[in-house]
Write an enzyme that holds these catalytic residues in place. Structure first.
Site, short mmCIF file in Angstrom:
data_model
loop_
_atom_site.label_atom_id
_atom_site.label_comp_id
_atom_site.label_asym_id
_atom_site.label_seq_id
_atom_site.Cartn_x
_atom_site.Cartn_y
_atom_site.Cartn_z
CG ASP A 14 40.61 36.21 -16.88
OD1 ASP A 14 41.77 36.65 -17.28
OD2 ASP A 14 40.65 35.36 -16.26
CB SER A 66 43.65 35.12 -14.83
OG SER A 66 42.60 34.50 -14.57
#
Length: 457
Positions: free
Chosen positions: A311, A182
């Site tokens: 993500d 991320s």
């Protein structure tokens, strides 16, 4: 001799140009993401002469291959089938393109490439062949957690290391591989592509408020129950400004960056530091950065060339085991020769109370934070067991008042000072982990001096 050419044949075989016929953004130009022709080439190799005049005219051979690839791409895009085996591919190409049957013997068809849109289709069924590594040289890993705008914390720590311990030299020059999830993936990409930690920190501090505006808005929080809260195009534009048209394979450092895809499978983007890692190096850096940072309910998932990404923090917010397993299976070295610096994003640990013993779905509505904390703790323990805790340093902050991953105001106000303090407390422990520059990384499908054309077939 091939004899006199008919006009139509000349147009089909000798004057045909795939580059002229296919638009620059067409899926066909990304065919290598889906196909592997190695088995086909190996099978056909005995039919070609090694000396003298080739058995098949090379121009004709190239154009036939282009037509074959075009046919396969068309079949891949069809809604009728998600999977093509060797015999199915043979029948399709013979009937729709060549108008005559191919003559590859049936006993060899089982060696024909199996095509599927699933990442896991390429999973090795045997042990990976490990590359040599100098046994007197440590292998150093930098791993950076996910955490949204709280990436300010690891960026600040890395900027302090560059300034105080390295005399301004880039931190990437001290690590053999950088893993990031991320926001950590964005930092890892920036470092791998030659940016300093200070430049990345500046981006977070100056542009973070545009990506996550009005974090405390009640209307925004209500919206988040039914849709994503923030405009992902703002992040995409910032990433475009940062990376431009550079591609993943240009990274000077080995990179390991997790996301997950529409098949609910992990999609670990890896540079081409091993012969098994063929395809990710052609992806744009912006694509990889957006894929790993598409935080659920905060930012839209990424759609790219028929692939969907979200993500990687959902299953690997702490990416240390992604990097460690990769290095242990790619290189032949004693595991005690591996050293790891692991940086967190002040995630903290969600509080569990007695009422959670009997809570329903509403009571566990924040379960994603619990699973993230558990995964991070478990990954840290596993890494320590594998290489010894003396070879691993973990730097993170546990805050009295947690900071949400989109709370730019609080993160920009508090985290730089916390990062400076954490560096000061750990500077001497960090010093041996960043003491000497590492050797250039292995490259098998990219070139350190030239850009890869991400649109090439």
């Amino acid at each position: 001799m091939m004899g006199r050419l008919e006009e139509d044949a000349a147009k089909l075989f000798y004057e045909f140009s795939l580059d002229e016929m296919v638009p620059a953004d067409h899926l066909l130009r990304k065919v290598d993401r889906f196909l592997d022709f190695d088995d086909i080439r190996a099978h056909l190799k005995p039919f070609y002469s090694h000396t003298g005049r080739p058995s098949v005219d090379p121009v004709l051979s190239r154009e036939l291959k282009s037509i074959l690839e075009a046919s396969i791409c068309a079949e891949l895009a069809s809604e009728k089938s998600n999977r093509i085996s060797g015999p199915g591919l043979r029948a399709n190409c013979a009937n729709t393109v060549f108008k005559f049957p191919l003559t590859i013997p049936t006993q060899h068809m089982k060696r024909f490439v199996i095509i599927t849109d699933k990442r896991s289709a390429g999973t090795l069924q045997t042990l990976r062949s490990r590359l040599p590594w100098p046994h007197d040289t440590p292998l150093r890993i930098l791993a950076i957690d996910g955490g949204g705008i709280k990436g300010i914390l690891p960026a600040q720590i890395l900027a302090e290391i560059e300034q105080d311990l390295l005399g301004g030299e880039p931190i990437a020059s001290r690590f053999d591989v950088i893993a990031g999830t991320s926001t950590g993936g964005i930092i890892a990409l920036g470092l791998g592509l030659g940016l300093s930690a200070s430049e990345i920190l500046k981006l977070y501090l100056e542009r973070g408020g545009l990506i996550f505006p009005n974090a405390n808005s009640k209307m925004g929080k209500v919206k988040q129950f039914v849709s994503t809260r923030y405009d992902a195009t703002v992040l995409e534009q910032e990433l475009q400004n940062l990376f431009g048209e550079r591609v993943f394979g240009e990274a000077k450092t080995r990179l390991v960056i997790p996301a997950f895809n529409h098949d609910t499978e992990p999609h670990i983007f890896k540079t081409d530091h091993h012969p098994d890692f063929k395809k990710d190096c052609r992806d744009r850096a912006v694509t990889v950065a957006r894929a790993t940072s598409a935080a659920l309910s905060y930012l839209d998932g990424l759609e790219d060339a028929g692939r969907w990404f979200w993500d990687g923090g959902l299953f690997a917010n702490n990416p240390v085991m992604m990097a460690l397993v990769d290095m242990m299976t790619c290189y032949d070295l004693p595991r005690e020769n591996i050293q790891i610096v692991l940086l967190g994003c002040a995630a903290g640990r969600p509080k569990l109370t007695k009422k959670h013993l009997s809570s329903g779905k509403w009571g566990w509505r924040s379960a994603v934070h619990v699973t993230s904390a558990l995964q991070s703790h478990d990954a840290l323990g596993q890494a320590g067991l594998l290489i010894g805790r003396q070879n691993l340093i973990r730097i993170d902050a546990e805050l009295r008042e947690p900071i949400e991953l989109d709370d730019y105001d609080k993160a920009a106000r508090d985290l730089p000072a916390i990062g400076e303090r954490l560096f000061s407390e750990n500077a001497e422990t960090l010093r041996p982990f960043v003491g000497t520059p590492v050797a250039p990384r292995d490259r098998f499908y990219s070139d350190a001096s030239t850009k890869i054309q991400s649109s090439e077939v």
